[in-house]
Design a protein around this motif. Sequence first.
Motif, mmCIF file in Angstrom:
data_model
loop_
_atom_site.group_PDB
_atom_site.id
_atom_site.type_symbol
_atom_site.label_atom_id
_atom_site.label_comp_id
_atom_site.label_asym_id
_atom_site.label_seq_id
_atom_site.Cartn_x
_atom_site.Cartn_y
_atom_site.Cartn_z
ATOM 1 N N GLN A 1 0.673 -1.092 0.122
ATOM 2 C CA GLN A 1 0.071 0.175 -0.260
ATOM 3 C C GLN A 1 0.962 1.104 0.084
ATOM 4 O O GLN A 1 0.178 2.412 -0.061
ATOM 5 C CB GLN A 1 -0.973 0.009 1.231
ATOM 6 C CG GLN A 1 -2.094 -1.124 1.437
ATOM 7 C CD GLN A 1 -2.953 -1.253 0.013
ATOM 8 O OE1 GLN A 1 -3.392 -0.028 -0.270
ATOM 9 N NE2 GLN A 1 -3.066 -2.202 -0.527
ATOM 10 N N GLY B 1 -9.070 2.657 -10.873
ATOM 11 C CA GLY B 1 -8.873 1.499 -9.981
ATOM 12 C C GLY B 1 -10.282 0.675 -9.744
ATOM 13 O O GLY B 1 -10.162 -0.559 -9.505
ATOM 14 N N THR C 1 0.582 3.522 -3.201
ATOM 15 C CA THR C 1 -0.652 4.185 -3.324
ATOM 16 C C THR C 1 -0.765 5.274 -2.307
ATOM 17 O O THR C 1 -1.185 6.460 -2.698
ATOM 18 C CB THR C 1 -1.874 3.331 -3.083
ATOM 19 O OG1 THR C 1 -1.804 2.157 -3.808
ATOM 20 C CG2 THR C 1 -3.264 3.831 -3.154
ATOM 21 N N GLN C 2 -0.482 5.045 -1.100
ATOM 22 C CA GLN C 2 -0.207 6.176 -0.152
ATOM 23 C C GLN C 2 0.674 7.339 -0.399
ATOM 24 O O GLN C 2 0.258 8.598 -0.438
ATOM 25 C CB GLN C 2 0.155 5.532 1.198
ATOM 26 C CG GLN C 2 -0.767 4.558 1.838
ATOM 27 C CD GLN C 2 -0.123 3.728 3.149
ATOM 28 O OE1 GLN C 2 1.080 4.052 3.371
ATOM 29 N NE2 GLN C 2 -0.932 3.068 3.716
#
Length: 461
Positions: free
Chosen positions: A64, A422, A67-68
């Motif tokens: 993640q 997404g 994405t962060q």
Amino acid sequence: MSRLSGIQNIGGCCSRALYNVVVHGFAFMALFTAFQLIHDHLVYDQTSGGFQTTVLKDIMDDSQLGTQSLAIIYAVFSLANFVSPIIVHYLGARFCMFLGGIGYSLFIGSILTLNAAAILSASALLGFSAAVIWTAQGNYITANTNPSTRPTYSGIFWAQLQSSLLVGNLMLFLIVHGDKVSQGEFRSNKLHPNLPRIGKIALLFYRILLGVAIGGTLMFLLTRTPPPKPFNEFDIQGATETDKSVNNRDEVKPPKSVLSILKSTLRLLVERDMVMLSFSIIYSGASLTYWSGVYPTLLGNTFKPQDIGLSGMIVGCAEIIGGVTFGRLGSVASLSWVVIVGLFAHASAFFLIYLNYRSDVFDPLLGIGLTISFLLGLGDSAFNNALYTILGNLFNDRSSEAFALFKFFQSAMAGIAFAYTGVLDLSWQLLILALLLLLGSYSFIYVDKKPRNRTGYHPIT
């Protein structure tokens, strides 16, 4: 004799302006050769085989973090555009481009730490640096151009900037060939004893990119002060000496207050021309996310991961060709014709994407996939060249505010597009892009059709 002296002075100004455009273009090319690879591989799927995926998912075991990082970059980038004109006004465009380059370099360096907190903190710094460097770049190229040279010089800069796609993807293609991470290959390392071999190569590649980014940042120190704008006798024939002296006093305007710059930015935000152009800018942000992140993943998943690098090189070639040709087209014809070419290029690309990846007419063909890459790059070059030129022409005296809003709309839409791609099917993504393409093209032509009392500005007829 005085006339000859004046002509020589104008020639000298043009030489310095061209020097500034080319040098700062090479600086951006080096900086974004490094950064573009990292940004793209933050977006790509794990199957893309990108180094960012390798470092964040396989070495750091954090699926993640990419994405962060992107979410922080886009959020800070969008909001910082409202304060970046203030910073550029007080520190100057040249120094702000140098400071922005430092921010980009620190972000690349943060990944080498393999520390999540450092990477996320550097992501926030990068978002702020991006707002400053792009506002400064818009201000700087406007200061070095006039309405007659702006299309050509903007095209030169765009071709240099997008050369980073060609160089960066060529580097990636030659070094890794798109191979997936081999979890079974390990090599002893003092700092990371269980570091996969491909991960070690990835970190070495990041060190190379960091060096390239630092080199690009230092190149900003080679830029020079923009030349004084010569008095244009073809614009205002018969003007008095008093008129000329008023024109020359523009170089020594008193500094604006922070509040006045902020008010100027907010007033520009709601002006009719900027509102109309915002639809074109919003489309450029949506298409940016698609061609730089979504489409390469689609192509890599359908064919082979190493084809992503090949696609990136083709996009880069198309951007370079577009930068050279559209700059000339904008000078001799009209900016609207540039956008019309971009409209047909992207409309053709979207049709071929549906035909190649979603229809049952034939199996997906790599040749068509790479043709789509070329069309996406060509259309992107058309829209960005036209937007750079028209913003400089319309808002020459408020270029920092104009380019800050340009990046605000573009980055905000890029972040939104990154979110919806997404969850939405490809068909819905293409529908959104097609509608925004039509709306953005119409709004640009609407603004361009308005008569202007500006030399070198030719609205479509």
